[in-house]
Design a protein around this motif. Structure first.
Motif, mmCIF file in Angstrom:
data_model
loop_
_atom_site.group_PDB
_atom_site.id
_atom_site.type_symbol
_atom_site.label_atom_id
_atom_site.label_comp_id
_atom_site.label_asym_id
_atom_site.label_seq_id
_atom_site.Cartn_x
_atom_site.Cartn_y
_atom_site.Cartn_z
ATOM 1 N N CYS A 298 -6.337 29.401 17.017
ATOM 2 C CA CYS A 298 -6.719 29.205 15.616
ATOM 3 C C CYS A 298 -5.901 30.154 14.729
ATOM 4 O O CYS A 298 -5.832 31.342 15.018
ATOM 5 N N PRO A 299 -5.287 29.630 13.675
ATOM 6 C CA PRO A 299 -4.431 30.482 12.830
ATOM 7 C C PRO A 299 -5.172 31.622 12.118
ATOM 8 O O PRO A 299 -4.527 32.524 11.610
ATOM 9 N N THR A 300 -6.508 31.585 12.106
ATOM 10 C CA THR A 300 -7.234 32.714 11.492
ATOM 11 C C THR A 300 -7.088 33.987 12.315
ATOM 12 O O THR A 300 -7.321 35.079 11.814
ATOM 13 N N ASP B 202 7.824 36.989 13.696
ATOM 14 C CA ASP B 202 7.298 37.272 12.358
ATOM 15 C C ASP B 202 5.776 37.337 12.316
ATOM 16 O O ASP B 202 5.201 38.142 11.605
ATOM 17 N N TRP B 203 5.155 36.458 13.066
ATOM 18 C CA TRP B 203 3.712 36.251 12.907
ATOM 19 C C TRP B 203 2.873 36.955 13.961
ATOM 20 O O TRP B 203 1.650 36.828 13.963
ATOM 21 N N ILE C 280 -11.983 27.949 7.668
ATOM 22 C CA ILE C 280 -10.685 27.396 8.043
ATOM 23 C C ILE C 280 -10.644 25.899 7.837
ATOM 24 O O ILE C 280 -9.660 25.335 7.379
ATOM 25 N N LEU D 148 -0.848 30.252 6.803
ATOM 26 C CA LEU D 148 -1.079 31.664 7.156
ATOM 27 C C LEU D 148 -1.190 32.513 5.896
ATOM 28 O O LEU D 148 -2.014 33.428 5.807
ATOM 29 N N THR E 230 -9.521 38.613 8.327
ATOM 30 C CA THR E 230 -8.136 38.213 8.529
ATOM 31 C C THR E 230 -7.480 39.075 9.612
ATOM 32 O O THR E 230 -7.996 40.126 9.977
ATOM 33 N N ALA E 231 -6.340 38.596 10.116
ATOM 34 C CA ALA E 231 -5.729 39.289 11.254
ATOM 35 C C ALA E 231 -4.240 39.561 11.064
ATOM 36 O O ALA E 231 -3.631 40.253 11.866
ATOM 37 N N LEU E 232 -3.655 38.991 9.997
ATOM 38 C CA LEU E 232 -2.206 39.107 9.825
ATOM 39 C C LEU E 232 -1.897 39.984 8.608
ATOM 40 O O LEU E 232 -2.484 39.793 7.554
ATOM 41 N N GLY E 233 -0.990 40.910 8.787
ATOM 42 C CA GLY E 233 -0.622 41.796 7.678
ATOM 43 C C GLY E 233 -0.877 43.249 8.025
ATOM 44 O O GLY E 233 -0.003 43.906 8.567
ATOM 45 N N GLY F 201 -8.288 22.292 13.243
ATOM 46 C CA GLY F 201 -7.998 23.688 12.909
ATOM 47 C C GLY F 201 -7.458 24.466 14.095
ATOM 48 O O GLY F 201 -7.270 25.681 14.010
ATOM 49 N N LYS G 172 -0.901 37.317 3.816
ATOM 50 C CA LYS G 172 0.346 37.952 4.279
ATOM 51 C C LYS G 172 0.997 37.035 5.308
ATOM 52 O O LYS G 172 0.323 36.217 5.935
ATOM 53 N N THR G 173 2.307 37.179 5.502
ATOM 54 C CA THR G 173 2.953 36.368 6.540
ATOM 55 C C THR G 173 3.828 37.200 7.473
ATOM 56 O O THR G 173 4.662 36.648 8.175
ATOM 57 N N ILE H 40 -4.620 31.947 4.411
ATOM 58 C CA ILE H 40 -5.710 32.570 5.173
ATOM 59 C C ILE H 40 -5.670 34.086 5.030
ATOM 60 O O ILE H 40 -6.664 34.723 4.730
ATOM 61 N N HIS H 41 -4.492 34.656 5.292
ATOM 62 C CA HIS H 41 -4.404 36.116 5.434
ATOM 63 C C HIS H 41 -3.854 36.819 4.200
ATOM 64 O O HIS H 41 -3.951 38.037 4.096
ATOM 65 N N LEU I 46 2.711 25.780 8.425
ATOM 66 C CA LEU I 46 1.947 26.889 8.982
ATOM 67 C C LEU I 46 2.169 28.177 8.183
ATOM 68 O O LEU I 46 1.236 28.950 7.951
ATOM 69 N N GLU I 47 3.405 28.380 7.751
ATOM 70 C CA GLU I 47 3.722 29.570 6.948
ATOM 71 C C GLU I 47 2.822 29.605 5.702
ATOM 72 O O GLU I 47 2.242 30.624 5.347
#
Lengths: 355, 163
Positions: A165-167, A158-159, B47, B102, A225-228, B83, B108-109, B105-106, B98-99
């Motif tokens: 780092c989650p960013t 999914d991700w 973050i 995320l 951002t990096a996700l999406g 972080g 979106k997931t 932050i973004h 985490l979901e």
């Protein structure tokens, strides 16, 4: 380890030749990747760091797009060598600080490079002159595919790509452009223009990226951002935004061509010329500020003793690590400032280096 | 102009910093400028702030805070402090918080970008299997209903898919 040879080679990104290089000095694309079988570098044992470094160097050796690349173990590099690599945007300040089991692979003309065991196992980068993000992404992505054929990358259904780092989770992509906005700076418009960017998920940073100073009206514009969105969409957004900044900067530059404003600008540019061709002690920050104005003067085609290529080169060569590399030894701040002034004088006044 | 820090020497360095889209300007002398170091990556970084605010907003104390990664042993609390995650397995071990993170932050997931070649081919293989199963079912129904034209169409689609 002798990196001094690298001084003789020209980095692709410092050449004044890419699209729109008058305002956009360079474009950079990086992908963060991790190997699925090892903990991330921040939590890895020395053994597993060593294993990742060996695997990464081996994979890079098999990658056709990295053929002939230099593989540098940072443990073999001196502190000065590492500063030098930071200033050439080949490693981060973070990687320079810790050297054991860290490494970097440097490709031809320093366009492609691969940091090993920074925050993530792999940080693959492409950097080149002018506004060329789409082209760079194609090259970096091709190398990523080659490396992925050799190494199993950590990927979540999914991700997307899993990063320390989650960013960075998702594409692991950061696309950025180094833009020069002196006219917007002089007109006091730069904050207003950059403030609008955050709504688009875009950030402006200093010269060396995250957490660094803004000097000489040089800004790094990059995605936050990096996700999406997929990689193509991110590249497209940044490119559009940078084109917008470029248009605003050029419009503002063209408003400075007459009357009092022109006189004020001429005064600034020629004062900078005076300082760079006469001063005996010049700090890096001061050099950046003056070189920034000289760049602006060159835009108007004014008669100046240097061309854009030389100015770009000086922005690199006057950095503290480069000055010391030219000297062939470590120097204190005062000696650096003196040597920097001498180097600048030689280029701007045609003066020979003092013995 | 005097240095804004020591108010003694002349300001020679103009220090501009962009943090959370706020530009702060400082005019400093050379000595004071040297003392100002580049801010550390963790404290004050977006973050870090986000993690701190998230901790307040979403967590029932106890359960989540006791989480630890089943592979690398990283405590969730430690992740929140630094972080940084410890290993790929952390993504599963901390899946729930985490979901949410995320998303913060973004915005979106779901990842829509490129994937490793192996994953990509496995995924298209899976999609093909699912599609084949779906079409077979449709074909059965069509035959049962004696909708032979429809059945022929589906059979052609299956043939193309299995090629």
């Amino acid at each position: 380890m002798n990196l001094k040879n690298m001084l003789r080679y020209k980095m692709a990104w410092a050449r004044a030749e890419g699209p729109e290089h008058g305002v956009v000095l360079s474009s950079r694309v990086r992908l963060a990747r991790n190997l699925s079988e090892y903990p991330f570098p921040g939590r890895a044992t020395a053994d597993s760091l060593a294993a990742v470094l060996a695997a990464a160097f081996e994979a890079a050796g098999k990658s056709p797009s990295l053929s002939g690349a230099a593989r540098i173990r940072l443990a073999d590099a001196s502190a000065l060598d590492r500063t030098f690599l930071v200033e050439r945007h080949l490693i981060s300040t973070k990687l320079a600080a810790i050297s054991q089991h860290r490494g970097v692979v440097v490709g031809e003309a320093e366009v492609l490079s691969l940091m090993v065991n920074e925050e993530d196992h792999l940080r693959l980068q492409g950097i080149s002159s002018g506004l060329c993000l789409a082209d760079l992404f194609r090259r970096v992505s091709a190398t990523d595919d080659e490396l992925s054929g050799e190494l199993e990358m950590a990927f979540h259904t999914d991700w997307g790509y899993m990063t320390s780092c989650p960013t960075n989770t998702g594409t692991g992509l950061r696309a950025s452009c180094l833009v020069h906005l002196p006219a917007l700076g002089l007109a006091g418009l730069v904050n207003r223009v950059l403030d609008g960017l955050s709504r688009l998920g875009i950030v402006a940073r200093g010269l060396y990226g995250e957490g660094t100073k803004v000097m000489g009206d040089f800004y790094q514009i990059s995605n936050a951002t990096a996700l999406g969105p997929n990689e193509g969409e991110v590249i497209e957004t940044i490119t559009r935004v940078v084109e917008g900044l470029l248009r605003r900067e050029n419009e503002t530059r063209s408003e400075f061509v007459s009357g009092e404003q022109k006189l004020r600008l001429e005064d600034l540019v020629y004062r900078s010329l005076g300082a760079l061709s006469q001063a005996r002690i010049v700090s890096f920050e001061e050099a950046m500020q003056h070189l920034s104005y000289i760049r602006l003067g060159l835009h108007y085609g004014w008669k100046l003793p240097v061309d854009l290529h030389t100015v770009n080169e000086l922005l690199v060569l006057t950095q503290p690590g480069h000055v010391q590399m030219l000297a062939g030894k470590e120097l204190g701040p005062q000696d650096r400032d003196f040597l920097r002034a001498t180097l600048l004088r030689r280029k701007f006044a045609g003066e020979r280096e003092a013995d | 102009m005097l240095c804004e820090q020591c108010h003694k020497a002349d300001a020679t360095v103009f220090f501009k910093q962009l943090l959370n889209n706020q530009v702060t300007e400082l005019r400093l002398c050379g000595d004071c400028a040297k003392k100002i170091e580049v801010p550390a990556l963790t404290s004050g970084s977006p973050i870090f702030d986000l993690l701190a605010s998230l901790a307040k907003a979403t967590e029932r104390p106890g359960k989540i805070e006791r989480l630890a990664c089943s592979r690398c042993g990283l405590q969730y609390l430690e992740f929140r402090r630094t972080g940084l995650l410890g290993c790929p397995q952390c993504y599963d071990s901390f899946a729930k918080p985490l979901e949410e993170l995320l998303k913060q932050i973004h915005g979106k997931t779901r990842h829509r970008g490129k994937m490793p070649p192996g994953v990509a081919s496995a995924r298209s293989e899976k999609r093909r299997t699912q599609e084949t199963a779906r079409l077979r079912k449709q074909l059965e129904t069509a035959v049962k209903d004696e909708a032979f034209e429809e059945a022929a169409r589906i059979r052609d689609m299956l043939k193309r898919l299995e090629k």
